[in-house]
Write an enzyme that holds these catalytic residues in place. Structure first.
Site, PDB file in Angstrom:
ATOM      1  CD  GLU A 145       1.863   6.552  -5.605  1.00 35.69           C
ATOM      2  OE1 GLU A 145       1.999   6.613  -6.833  1.00 35.69           O
ATOM      3  OE2 GLU A 145       0.760   6.561  -5.032  1.00 35.69           O
ATOM      4  CG  HIS A 169       3.582  10.688  -1.940  1.00 34.88           C
ATOM      5  ND1 HIS A 169       2.628  11.680  -2.116  1.00 34.88           N
ATOM      6  CD2 HIS A 169       2.874   9.548  -1.691  1.00 34.88           C
ATOM      7  CE1 HIS A 169       1.426  11.153  -1.991  1.00 34.88           C
ATOM      8  NE2 HIS A 169       1.540   9.865  -1.718  1.00 34.88           N
ATOM      9  CG  HIS A 171      -0.705  10.308   2.582  1.00 34.27           C
ATOM     10  ND1 HIS A 171      -1.237   9.065   2.813  1.00 34.27           N
ATOM     11  CD2 HIS A 171      -0.205  10.269   1.311  1.00 34.27           C
ATOM     12  CE1 HIS A 171      -1.060   8.297   1.735  1.00 34.27           C
ATOM     13  NE2 HIS A 171      -0.432   9.000   0.824  1.00 34.27           N
ATOM     14  CD  GLU A 199      10.953  34.437   5.516  1.00 38.55           C
ATOM     15  OE1 GLU A 199      11.745  33.561   5.171  1.00 38.55           O
ATOM     16  OE2 GLU A 199      11.282  35.583   5.876  1.00 38.55           O
ATOM     17  CG  HIS A 240      -2.884  10.854  -2.637  1.00 38.01           C
ATOM     18  ND1 HIS A 240      -2.938   9.803  -3.519  1.00 38.01           N
ATOM     19  CD2 HIS A 240      -1.926  10.508  -1.745  1.00 38.01           C
ATOM     20  CE1 HIS A 240      -2.076   8.871  -3.174  1.00 38.01           C
ATOM     21  NE2 HIS A 240      -1.447   9.279  -2.099  1.00 38.01           N
TER      22      HIS A 240
HETATM   23  P1  13P Z   1       3.483   2.656  -0.774  1.00 29.40           P
HETATM   24  O1  13P Z   1       3.306   1.961   0.557  1.00 29.40           O
HETATM   25  O2  13P Z   1       3.438   1.683  -1.925  1.00 29.40           O
HETATM   26  O3  13P Z   1       4.704   3.527  -0.782  1.00 29.40           O
HETATM   27  O4  13P Z   1       2.207   3.580  -0.993  1.00 29.40           O
HETATM   28  C1  13P Z   1       1.898   4.582  -0.066  1.00 29.40           C
HETATM   29  C2  13P Z   1       1.253   5.749  -0.697  1.00 29.40           C
HETATM   30  O5  13P Z   1       1.288   6.820  -0.139  1.00 29.40           O
HETATM   31  C3  13P Z   1       0.597   5.598  -2.031  1.00 29.40           C
HETATM   32  O6  13P Z   1       0.285   6.835  -2.591  1.00 29.40           O
HETATM   33 ZN    ZN Z   2       0.135   8.416  -1.085  1.00 31.17          ZN
END
Ligand code: 13P
Ligand code: ZN
Length: 305
Positions: A145, A169, A171, A199, A240
């Site tokens: 990413e 990023h 999940h 808040e 995602h």
């Molecule tokens: P990477 O292992 O390449 O960082 O990918 C993980 C991920 O969350 C892809 O969206």
């Molecule tokens: Zn991801």
């Protein structure tokens, strides 16, 4: 015959003192002990402890200051690796250095072995390629990413006069759950999240942007995300997870944490309410507006009323 009295306790104490100072000297020369590296590895671990990073899920990048670069330079490879095109171009951060997690690497392993799981990359003068200068040992690469991270850095640095340095990023389960049951618009997500905890509107007064489901890891999702990052510090990637931006590790982690906690509250409250959004009690729009007024914060007016 002359005798000498040994005071073993004080000798041992003195020896331990010398050893301790020597150890500190060695430690302070480890790249892991540079504050920006230890803050980064701590955040990787914090996300892992939240349950946001199954397997290699999620990634983190930090744009280094000039001082960070100078403090890390003694650890750089004698010869940098090859330039690699990113598939995106961002001229305003050309020449910058980033600390990044590696592709396919697990957040839970970063703290124990930084050199194999994270690395420092330098961006070229055109802002369209990177090269690894430290870490990512044994052929590892920056996160898949990285194009999204880089473009989000370019946009948020420009919008904050250079203050923004962290893109994260994760999940996050609440946001993924919400993707199934809430229309995928900025307004629909933002209003529901703001209403979950008093808040929330203070922590993300601009709201959140929503990228509909897209194939991850390329230039297209990077362009779509960075377009939204012109307005928001938090981007939902439907089905995602999320992207969060901030000036430091605490603020960025706290933002992701707040957004996903609100998302989880939404899903739990809706389930407890028989699936309905017809709440018995809730924070009204005027309450959101009054809260921002009292905290001297500018609410995104597009999402109230
Ligand atoms: P990477 O292992 O390449 O960082 O990918 C993980 C991920 O969350 C892809 O969206
Ligand atoms: Zn991801």
């Amino acid at each position: 015959m002359a005798t000498v009295d040994f005071d073993f306790d004080s000798m041992r104490e003195a020896a331990m003192g010398v050893l301790g100072t020597a150890q500190q000297g060695i430690n302070s020369f480890a790249i892991e002990n540079l504050p920006f590296v230890s803050g980064f590895t701590r955040m990787c671990n914090d996300g892992w402890l939240q349950g946001w990073h199954e397997r290699n899920g999620g990634n983190l990048t930090y744009r280094m200051t000039d001082e960070d670069v100078e403090s890390a330079r003694p650890f750089f490879d004698p010869k940098p690796r090859e330039w690699v095109k990113m598939g995106v171009t961002g001229e305003n951060l050309a020449g910058s250095f980033f600390l990044t997690t590696g592709s396919g690497k697990y957040m839970r392993n970063v703290e124990g072995d930084p050199a194999h799981n994270i690395g420092i990359v330098e961006i070229n003068k055109k802002g369209d390629a990177y090269r690894i200068v430290w870490g990512l040992l044994d052929g590892a690469k920056p996160t898949s990413e990285f194009p999204s991270h880089y473009m989000n850095h370019c946009v948020t640095a420009a919008r904050t006069d250079g203050a923004n340095r962290v893109i994260y990023h994760a999940h996050t389960p609440g946001i993924i759950e919400m993707s199934f049951i809430v229309p995928l618009t900025d307004r629909d997500f933002t209003r529901r999240l703001w209403q979950m905890m008093t808040e929330c509107v203070v922590v993300f007064p601009a709201g959140v942007g929503v990228v509909p489901w897209m194939v991850p890891g390329g230039a297209a999702i990077a362009e779509a995300s960075s377009e939204l990052m012109k307005t928001y510090d938090t981007i939902v990637w439907a089905h995602h997870g999320l992207f969060a931006a901030g000036p430091d590790f605490d603020t960025t982690f706290g933002l992701a944490h707040t957004v996903d906690k609100a998302a989880q509250l939404y899903v739990a409250a809706r389930a407890a309410n028989g699936g309905s959004e017809d709440w018995l009690n809730k924070i009204e729009d005027q309450g959101l507006i009054d809260t921002c007024h009292d905290f001297n914060i500018k609410i995104n007016e597009a999402f109230v009323g």
